[in-house]
Write an enzyme that holds these catalytic residues in place. Structure first.
Site, PDB file in Angstrom:
ATOM      1  N   GLU A  96       0.837  -1.206   0.000  1.00 12.46           N
ATOM      2  CA  GLU A  96       0.000   0.000   0.000  1.00 12.46           C
ATOM      3  C   GLU A  96       0.870   1.254   0.000  1.00 12.46           C
ATOM      4  O   GLU A  96       1.988   1.222   0.502  1.00 12.46           O
ATOM      5  CB  GLU A  96      -0.840   0.023   1.287  1.00 12.46           C
ATOM      6  CG  GLU A  96      -2.280  -0.374   1.121  1.00 12.46           C
ATOM      7  CD  GLU A  96      -3.158   0.724   0.505  1.00 12.46           C
ATOM      8  OE1 GLU A  96      -2.672   1.561  -0.285  1.00 12.46           O
ATOM      9  OE2 GLU A  96      -4.344   0.727   0.814  1.00 12.46           O
ATOM     10  N   ASP A  97       0.334   2.349  -0.504  1.00  9.33           N
ATOM     11  CA  ASP A  97       1.048   3.621  -0.414  1.00  9.33           C
ATOM     12  C   ASP A  97       0.942   4.218   0.986  1.00  9.33           C
ATOM     13  O   ASP A  97       1.923   4.632   1.576  1.00  9.33           O
ATOM     14  CB  ASP A  97       0.553   4.625  -1.480  1.00  9.33           C
ATOM     15  CG  ASP A  97      -0.954   4.855  -1.456  1.00  9.33           C
ATOM     16  OD1 ASP A  97      -1.670   4.174  -0.686  1.00  9.33           O
ATOM     17  OD2 ASP A  97      -1.416   5.715  -2.222  1.00  9.33           O
ATOM     18  N   ASP A 100      -4.381   5.285   6.092  1.00 10.96           N
ATOM     19  CA  ASP A 100      -4.884   6.530   6.677  1.00 10.96           C
ATOM     20  C   ASP A 100      -6.035   6.165   7.622  1.00 10.96           C
ATOM     21  O   ASP A 100      -5.812   5.911   8.796  1.00 10.96           O
ATOM     22  CB  ASP A 100      -5.317   7.416   5.506  1.00 10.96           C
ATOM     23  CG  ASP A 100      -5.824   8.778   5.915  1.00 10.96           C
ATOM     24  OD1 ASP A 100      -5.477   9.234   7.011  1.00 10.96           O
ATOM     25  OD2 ASP A 100      -6.566   9.398   5.132  1.00 10.96           O
ATOM     26  N   PHE A 149      -1.700  16.032   4.686  1.00 18.11           N
ATOM     27  CA  PHE A 149      -2.022  15.470   3.376  1.00 18.11           C
ATOM     28  C   PHE A 149      -0.741  15.522   2.557  1.00 18.11           C
ATOM     29  O   PHE A 149      -0.215  16.597   2.273  1.00 18.11           O
ATOM     30  CB  PHE A 149      -3.148  16.247   2.679  1.00 18.11           C
ATOM     31  CG  PHE A 149      -3.544  15.588   1.388  1.00 18.11           C
ATOM     32  CD1 PHE A 149      -4.334  14.454   1.403  1.00 18.11           C
ATOM     33  CD2 PHE A 149      -3.083  16.063   0.169  1.00 18.11           C
ATOM     34  CE1 PHE A 149      -4.672  13.806   0.226  1.00 18.11           C
ATOM     35  CE2 PHE A 149      -3.407  15.424  -1.020  1.00 18.11           C
ATOM     36  CZ  PHE A 149      -4.210  14.290  -0.990  1.00 18.11           C
ATOM     37  N   ARG A 162       2.261  12.386  -8.651  1.00 11.50           N
ATOM     38  CA  ARG A 162       2.710  11.041  -8.270  1.00 11.50           C
ATOM     39  C   ARG A 162       4.183  10.825  -8.607  1.00 11.50           C
ATOM     40  O   ARG A 162       4.863  10.009  -7.993  1.00 11.50           O
ATOM     41  CB  ARG A 162       1.896   9.973  -9.015  1.00 11.50           C
ATOM     42  CG  ARG A 162       0.437   9.900  -8.609  1.00 11.50           C
ATOM     43  CD  ARG A 162      -0.187   8.642  -9.179  1.00 11.50           C
ATOM     44  NE  ARG A 162      -1.633   8.684  -9.194  1.00 11.50           N
ATOM     45  CZ  ARG A 162      -2.411   8.302  -8.183  1.00 11.50           C
ATOM     46  NH1 ARG A 162      -1.873   7.892  -7.064  1.00 11.50           N
ATOM     47  NH2 ARG A 162      -3.717   8.350  -8.289  1.00 11.50           N
TER      48      ARG A 162
END
Ligand code: 5GP
Length: 175
Positions: A96-97, A100, A149, A162
């Site tokens: 996963e990136d 959250d 964020f 990205r």
């Protein structure tokens, strides 16, 4: 808008080398590991990570999204690409990136449970504990971060940024 560097390219690469060594040690002797990247955000992290693994791996991708073009999770995870491979009897490493709220990982674990994998572990590039809603187990983590964020290194804002080789904090303020 402004972008402040939060995790430098050098820091990221150093940590991924450490993580790769740790994962290689844990799976040493296993026949094969299926590394499953969660699109879109994990593709850059996964590309760097697999090149630090000293293991027989296969690579697959799952498409999931929960944010749309917003900076808040909608809590509604859409799976728009499923695995093409049968994972029964295989070791699966989900990449996963960022974790959250935990909505995405929870949805993916539900999706994969019942497919008789030998094991399913989670490797996340980032973890933002401040916003966690579901208790999720992250087996391998590159960095825990504060409640910002972030963009870059696979992570987007409305589809952009990205490609940045570092992680930055995005803000609407002009600097
Ligand atoms: P979760 O489902 O755990 O709330 O969030 C997972 C997904 O939300 C991530 O895979 C990522 O795409 C997106 N996300 C969560 N936090 C951030 C962030 O700080 N920046 C960006 N660009 N995406 C995020």
């Amino acid at each position: 808008m402004a972008i402040d560097v939060y995790l430098s390219e050098e820091k990221i690469q150093k940590r991924i080398a450490e993580l790769g060594a740790e994962i290689s040690k844990d799976y040493a002797g296993e026949e094969e590991v299926i590394v499953v990247g969660v699109l879109n955000g994990s593709f850059i992290f996964m590309a760097d990570l697999v090149r630090k693994l000293d293991l027989p791996v296969q690579m697959e991708f799952l498409g999931a999204s929960s944010y749309g073009d917003e900076t808040e999770s909608s809590g509604n995870v859409k799976i728009h690409l499923d695995l093409r491979k049968d994972i029964s009897g295989k070791h699966v490493l989900l990449v996963e990136d960022i974790v959250d709220t935990g909505n995405t990982i929870k949805a993916l674990q539900e999706l994969l449970s019942g497919r008789n994998a030998k094991s399913v572990k989670v490797c996340s590039f980032l973890f933002k504990p401040a916003r966690l809603v579901h208790k999720v187990k992250i087996d391998y983590l590159a960095f825990e971060i504060e409640d910002h964020f972030v963009i870059g290194y696979g992570l987007d804002y409305a589809g952009r940024y990205r490609e940045l080789p570092y992680v930055g904090i995005w803000s609407e303020e002009e600097k």
